[in-house]
Scaffold this active site. Structure first.
Site, PDB file in Angstrom:
ATOM      1  N   SER A 107       0.846  -1.194   0.000  1.00 37.50           N
ATOM      2  CA  SER A 107       0.000   0.000   0.000  1.00 37.50           C
ATOM      3  C   SER A 107       0.885   1.249   0.000  1.00 37.50           C
ATOM      4  O   SER A 107       2.095   1.172   0.223  1.00 37.50           O
ATOM      5  CB  SER A 107      -0.893   0.018   1.238  1.00 37.50           C
ATOM      6  OG  SER A 107      -0.119   0.315   2.381  1.00 37.50           O
ATOM      7  N   LYS A 108       0.219   2.383  -0.230  1.00 38.44           N
ATOM      8  CA  LYS A 108       0.947   3.650  -0.231  1.00 38.44           C
ATOM      9  C   LYS A 108       1.598   3.885   1.120  1.00 38.44           C
ATOM     10  O   LYS A 108       2.695   4.431   1.220  1.00 38.44           O
ATOM     11  CB  LYS A 108      -0.021   4.782  -0.576  1.00 38.44           C
ATOM     12  CG  LYS A 108       0.620   6.157  -0.416  1.00 38.44           C
ATOM     13  CD  LYS A 108      -0.068   7.184  -1.243  1.00 38.44           C
ATOM     14  CE  LYS A 108       0.167   8.598  -0.788  1.00 38.44           C
ATOM     15  NZ  LYS A 108       1.442   8.899  -0.181  1.00 38.44           N
ATOM     16  N   ARG A 109       0.927   3.448   2.189  1.00 39.75           N
ATOM     17  CA  ARG A 109       1.471   3.659   3.524  1.00 39.75           C
ATOM     18  C   ARG A 109       2.815   2.959   3.721  1.00 39.75           C
ATOM     19  O   ARG A 109       3.679   3.444   4.424  1.00 39.75           O
ATOM     20  CB  ARG A 109       0.478   3.227   4.592  1.00 39.75           C
ATOM     21  CG  ARG A 109      -0.096   4.446   5.321  1.00 39.75           C
ATOM     22  CD  ARG A 109      -1.184   4.055   6.298  1.00 39.75           C
ATOM     23  NE  ARG A 109      -2.322   3.469   5.614  1.00 39.75           N
ATOM     24  CZ  ARG A 109      -2.954   2.368   6.003  1.00 39.75           C
ATOM     25  NH1 ARG A 109      -2.547   1.709   7.067  1.00 39.75           N
ATOM     26  NH2 ARG A 109      -3.999   1.922   5.328  1.00 39.75           N
TER      27      ARG A 109
END
Ligand code: GLU
Length: 510
Positions: free
Chosen positions: A261-263
């Protein structure tokens, strides 16, 4: 019958293209080129709620930067256009009607509140063979009533009528045959009168058919939709020309635990987007591979190996080599860990293959950013400096940390090195060194080295201490390329100035 290979990349413009989407585009491209086929770009923008301005341009620019060439589609034109689904309303309407007329789909008037109530009343409510006859739709109303409601402008959707109890087989080139019983599927919405647009499922199938797509290559997250798609091909009578499916393995977090994910990128410090993205709503900026100093060839090579291998352990492959080797035989089903450190390694490798003059050009803006005017130095000087340190860099920006001293004299000296190397007698020895350097027969690296080492030996000085003190005055710390390569490039005047500056400024640590 061998069909010509036609693949499509069909992103929805809901934001910046994720790195997983880039890999999907890349595999489509490699497969198309390998098989002498065509690659289409279709924009799937039927969900107006999720439309993000700028996303389409971003997608096109990303593909261009990476060298993924489109043969037909948005931004290119071609015989099957328009290629933006929002511009194909008239086409879809006809196919929705066909399904309704053939009894394969039906009109439903249930309001969101009614659907909510049904969900509240029945656990795991699903709009399907077990429930559809208790809902408000054209199966439970007279033709007249349906016609009247439509004429009154009542909003409706068209749902796909799924026959229960059938085994639906998705034949996937990577996963083999995946079988699902149709009873688990719901009567998916295919069209919404409210925006006069089909949903993803219908538009996707109609377009793949009309655009003569031979292979649908997409992310694993679309596998659950595939049985429905197979049934749609059947309902339209297009089974003979149904594309082959390929669902690509997920990209996983670097530790393999769950979907990337972007996180993860924010947390571990790597971009998950090809280009920097400026969110048009919030103004937030997300990092991109391009702006972070990656070469497109490195990103392509890195991504190609996330889920595929050439059948041996070759790692460095140009786009042409990837095309030559690509097939789904060596594509894995299991998710691929996003080993971003490996991405840096690829960038390092590709930077080494760039001609030094090109690297020097890429370095000039970095110099400017650090208030050095590249025009104050000759191209030969910058190029040589770059060539001396490039083995140590992963990114063009790393050139600054490694080569800054070529462009400005040290303003401070590494305290640890001073402590270790700058003994009280060093200023006198460095003064002698200046004298010796003035008498050098040649500043050429090897010759200068031979003369100076001879001098150190004759004097009985400690080689390591003298050479490191020398380096400290010129570089500011005890690291960097070969000392006499540095002085050859810098020349006598600058070298001697720096040693003198060191003598005047370095304070021995008592
Ligand atoms: N529009 C879908 C997406 O955003 C396309 C899925 C497919 O390739 O069928 O990925």
């Amino acid at each position: 019958m061998e069909r010509p290979v036609v693949v499509r990349f069909a992103p929805s413009p809901t934001g910046p293209l994720h790195i997983g989407g880039v890999r999907t585009a890349l595999y489509n491209y490699l497969f198309a080129r390998r098989n002498g086929g065509k690659m289409l770009l279709r924009i799937e923008d039927t969900d107006s709620q999720r439309f993000v301005p700028g996303a389409e341009d971003y997608i096109i620019e990303s593909l261009k930067w990476l060298g993924i060439e489109i043969d037909e589609g948005v931004g290119h034109g071609g015989p099957h256009g328009p290629y933006r689904q929002s511009e194909r309303r008239d086409i879809y309407r006809k196919y929705v009607e066909q399904l309704i007329n053939d009894g394969k789909a039906y009109i439903a008037f249930d309001t969101p509140e009614e659907l909510e109530a049904a969900r509240a009343a029945t656990p795991n409510f699903q709009y399907d063979a077990t429930t559809r006859l208790s809902m408000r739709n054209s199966l439970t109303m007279s033709k007249e009533e349906v016609a009247r409601r439509i004429a009154d402008g009542e909003k409706y959707v068209v749902r796909f009528l799924i026959e229960p109890g059938r085994d639906v087989v998705v034949d996937d080139l990577v996963r083999g045959k995946v079988t699902i019983n149709s009873s688990v599927l719901d009567d998916k919405v295919l069209y919404k009168s409210a925006d006069d647009l089909p949903t993803y499922h219908l538009a996707n199938i109609v377009d793949d058919h009309l655009m003569e797509v031979s292979h649908v290559i997409r992310g694993e997250e679309w596998l659950p939709s595939a049985p429905l798609h197979v049934l749609l091909y059947e309902a339209f009578g297009w089974t003979d020309t149904m594309p082959r499916f390929v669902h690509l393995p997920l990209l996983l977090k670097p530790d393999g635990k769950g979907k990337l994910s972007k996180r993860d990128g924010d947390r571990l410090g790597f971009p998950v987007f090809p280009l920097e993205w400026h969110d048009p709503k919030t103004g937030a900026v997300s990092a991109g591979y391009r702006e972070n100093g990656y070469l497109p060839q490195a990103v392509v090579n890195f991504l190609a190996l996330l889920g595929w291998n050439p059948g041996d352990d070759t790692e460095i492959m140009s786009m042409d080599e990837l095309i030559e080797k690509f097939s789904f035989d060596h594509c894995s089903k299991a998710g691929a860990k996003f080993a971003y450190e490996k991405g840096k390694w690829f960038n390092h490798q590709y930077l080494q293959t760039l001609p030094d003059v090109e690297l020097a050009e890429l370095f000039k803006p970095v110099l400017t950013k650090h208030s050095i005017n590249p025009a104050d130095f000759s191209d030969e000087y910058i190029t040589r400096a770059v060539s001396l340190v490039k083995g140590r860099i992963n990114f063009v920006s790393d050139l600054w940390d490694n080569a800054a001293f070529f462009f400005k004299a040290p303003e401070s000296y590494d305290p640890k090195a001073v402590k270790k190397r700058w003994s009280p007698e060093m200023p006198a020895i460095m003064t002698e060194l200046i004298e010796r350097l003035r008498q050098l027969n040649s500043w050429k690296s090897a010759e200068a080295e031979a003369e100076i080492l001879q001098w150190i030996a004759d004097k009985g000085y400690h080689l390591g201490n003298v050479m490191n003190a020398f380096r400290l005055t010129v570089v500011g710390e005890c690291k960097g390329p070969h000392m006499f390569d540095i002085t050859e490039l810098m020349g006598p005047e600058e070298t001697i100035l720096r040693i003198q500056k060191g003598i005047d400024n370095i304070k021995a640590d008592e």
